[in-house]
Design a protein around this motif. Structure first.
Motif, short mmCIF file in Angstrom:
data_model
loop_
_atom_site.label_atom_id
_atom_site.label_comp_id
_atom_site.label_asym_id
_atom_site.label_seq_id
_atom_site.Cartn_x
_atom_site.Cartn_y
_atom_site.Cartn_z
N TRP A 23 -2.68 1.82 19.39
CA TRP A 23 -2.08 0.58 18.95
C TRP A 23 -1.09 0.09 20.00
CZ3 TRP A 23 -3.63 4.43 15.80
CH2 TRP A 23 -4.33 4.09 14.63
N LYS A 24 -1.04 -1.21 20.19
CA LYS A 24 -0.08 -1.83 21.12
C LYS A 24 0.59 -2.98 20.39
CE LYS A 24 -1.48 -4.52 24.50
NZ LYS A 24 -2.06 -4.99 25.78
N ILE A 25 1.92 -2.94 20.31
CA ILE A 25 2.69 -3.97 19.62
C ILE A 25 3.69 -4.59 20.59
CG2 ILE A 25 4.31 -4.44 17.75
CD1 ILE A 25 3.13 -2.08 16.25
N HIS A 26 3.65 -5.89 20.71
CA HIS A 26 4.64 -6.58 21.54
C HIS A 26 5.94 -6.69 20.76
CE1 HIS A 26 2.05 -7.83 24.92
NE2 HIS A 26 1.10 -7.81 24.02
N MET A 27 7.04 -6.28 21.40
CA MET A 27 8.32 -6.24 20.72
C MET A 27 9.31 -7.21 21.36
SD MET A 27 8.79 -2.14 20.06
CE MET A 27 9.77 -2.35 18.57
N ILE A 28 10.32 -7.58 20.59
CA ILE A 28 11.39 -8.43 21.10
C ILE A 28 12.69 -7.64 21.08
CG2 ILE A 28 10.31 -10.60 20.39
CD1 ILE A 28 12.05 -10.58 17.90
N GLY A 29 13.59 -8.01 21.98
CA GLY A 29 14.91 -7.39 21.98
C GLY A 29 15.03 -6.09 22.76
N GLY A 79 -3.41 -8.98 15.22
CA GLY A 79 -2.71 -9.53 14.07
C GLY A 79 -1.23 -9.73 14.37
N ILE A 80 -0.54 -10.35 13.43
CA ILE A 80 0.90 -10.59 13.54
C ILE A 80 1.60 -9.79 12.46
CG2 ILE A 80 2.73 -12.32 13.37
CD1 ILE A 80 0.72 -14.40 14.35
N LEU A 81 2.65 -9.08 12.87
CA LEU A 81 3.43 -8.27 11.93
C LEU A 81 4.72 -9.01 11.62
CD1 LEU A 81 2.94 -4.81 13.72
CD2 LEU A 81 1.53 -5.81 11.91
N ASP A 82 4.79 -9.61 10.46
CA ASP A 82 5.96 -10.40 10.08
C ASP A 82 7.01 -9.59 9.32
OD1 ASP A 82 5.11 -12.88 11.14
OD2 ASP A 82 3.79 -13.17 9.41
N ARG A 83 6.55 -8.56 8.61
CA ARG A 83 7.46 -7.82 7.74
C ARG A 83 7.29 -6.32 7.93
NH1 ARG A 83 5.24 -8.86 2.26
NH2 ARG A 83 3.31 -8.58 3.43
N ALA A 84 8.23 -5.57 7.38
CA ALA A 84 8.13 -4.11 7.43
C ALA A 84 6.83 -3.64 6.78
CB ALA A 84 9.34 -3.49 6.72
N ALA A 85 6.43 -4.32 5.68
CA ALA A 85 5.21 -3.93 4.97
C ALA A 85 3.97 -4.08 5.85
CB ALA A 85 5.06 -4.77 3.71
N ASP A 86 3.98 -5.08 6.74
CA ASP A 86 2.85 -5.27 7.66
C ASP A 86 2.74 -4.09 8.62
OD1 ASP A 86 2.36 -7.76 6.53
OD2 ASP A 86 3.64 -8.80 7.96
N PHE A 87 3.89 -3.64 9.11
CA PHE A 87 3.91 -2.51 10.03
C PHE A 87 3.46 -1.23 9.32
CE2 PHE A 87 6.57 0.86 12.22
CZ PHE A 87 5.76 0.94 13.34
N ILE A 88 3.99 -0.99 8.15
CA ILE A 88 3.60 0.20 7.38
C ILE A 88 2.10 0.19 7.11
CG2 ILE A 88 3.88 1.39 5.17
CD1 ILE A 88 6.76 0.39 5.09
N PHE A 199 11.36 -4.90 12.75
CA PHE A 199 10.73 -4.79 11.44
C PHE A 199 11.81 -4.75 10.37
CE2 PHE A 199 8.14 -2.44 14.57
CZ PHE A 199 7.04 -3.28 14.61
N PRO A 200 12.39 -5.90 10.05
CA PRO A 200 13.49 -5.97 9.08
C PRO A 200 13.13 -5.33 7.75
CG PRO A 200 13.21 -8.07 10.19
CD PRO A 200 12.02 -7.23 10.57
N GLY A 201 14.05 -4.53 7.24
CA GLY A 201 13.83 -3.88 5.97
C GLY A 201 13.24 -2.49 6.09
N LEU A 202 12.81 -2.11 7.30
CA LEU A 202 12.22 -0.79 7.51
C LEU A 202 13.31 0.28 7.52
CD1 LEU A 202 9.34 0.32 8.13
CD2 LEU A 202 9.99 0.34 10.53
N GLN A 203 13.06 1.38 6.85
CA GLN A 203 13.99 2.51 6.87
C GLN A 203 13.66 3.39 8.06
OE1 GLN A 203 14.97 4.48 3.15
NE2 GLN A 203 13.94 2.88 1.99
N VAL A 204 14.61 3.56 8.98
CA VAL A 204 14.36 4.24 10.24
C VAL A 204 15.36 5.36 10.46
CG1 VAL A 204 14.08 3.96 12.73
CG2 VAL A 204 13.53 2.06 11.20
#
Length: 257
Positions: A23-29, A79-88, A199-204
């Motif tokens: 998997w490859k995810i483009h990240m910001i920040g 695809g686009i991951l908008d939320r923590a649920a999308d990532f999970i 991923f806002p809302g994700l518990q890390v």
């Protein structure tokens, strides 16, 4: 999501599909959270020495393997991951009723992407460094290590198979377990903040490789997978299940000649 070219014409069982994926995810920040800090390859690690030595014969093969592994093909999924649920959702095992798979993942964060695969991915066979394969032998990365998921109720030891995955919250546990780059544990808070930002809302959680909590959590994850999900112990390490399977190392070596 990329599908390994080593699959080729082989028939891959549904339960093994994820062992042939990256998997490859483009990240910001990334620049904002890591600043000027990079993790240089570990000069005290023998496997890294063999890869990054001047005129190393291994390095170009690994780089070629990286290109094969992350090549754009019609088998890729986007695809686009908008939320923590999308990532999970990326970690739901299609072959096991779309449940969160108790597995260990190897990851690398470079200047703008987060790349990962299961640590037991079949294409890692014969490679001295999993992280070098994901990074294309970059001399420096932003961070690297492993991660796994666990129920946010005290881990896999407190989870029962009859419980629905949606009945509990999930947390992702990152570490700095990478011999190739030996990431500085002082940057673990920055890693955690970066993941939470993307991923806002994700518990890390972000734990040092020597942390006893990490060791116990990783062991519980593996034990749950083997005892309740039919995951073989060998799947937590790279292995070649089919004797006729052509390894990525072989494909990369032949293509280079």
């Amino acid at each position: 999501r990329h599908r390994s070219p080593t699959v080729g014409a082989l028939t891959v069982a549904a339960t093994e599909e994820r062992l042939y994926s990256t998997w490859k995810i483009h990240m910001i920040g990334i620049n904002e959270f890591f600043g000027d800090t990079w993790q240089h390859w570990n000069q005290n690690y023998p496997a890294a020495q063999s890869i990054f030595a001047p005129l190393s014969p291994i390095k170009p093969i690994i780089q070629n393997a990286h290109r094969l592994l992350y090549a754009r093909t019609t088998a890729n999924a986007f695809g686009i991951l908008d939320r923590a649920a999308d990532f999970i959702g990326l970690f739901r095992d299609e072959a096991r009723d779309n449940r969160i798979k108790p597995s260990i993942y190897t990851y690398v964060i470079d200047e703008d992407t987060f790349r990962f695969s299961e640590t037991g991915a079949a294409f890692f066979v014969d490679f001295a460094s999993k992280h070098a394969l994901h990074s294309k032998c970059a001399t420096e990365v932003r961070y690297s290590g492993e991660f796994h998921w666990r129920p946010a109720i005290g881990g896999w030891n407190n989870f029962q198979e009859q419980m629905d995955d949606s009945s509990v919250a999930w947390e992702i546990v990152f570490d700095n377990n990478s011999g190739t780059y030996a990431p500085d544990k002082q940057m673990l808070p920055a890693l955690r903040a970066l993941i939470e930002y993307n991923f806002p809302g994700l518990q890390v959680l972000a734990l040092d490789r020597e942390d006893e909590e990490l060791k116990a959590s990783t062991a519980a994850c593996r034990a749950y997978g083997t005892q309740h999900r039919g995951i073989q112990e060998c799947e937590f390490q790279p292995f070649k299940k089919n004797p006729q399977e052509q390894t990525l190392m072989h494909m990369a070596s032949v293509r280079r000649k």
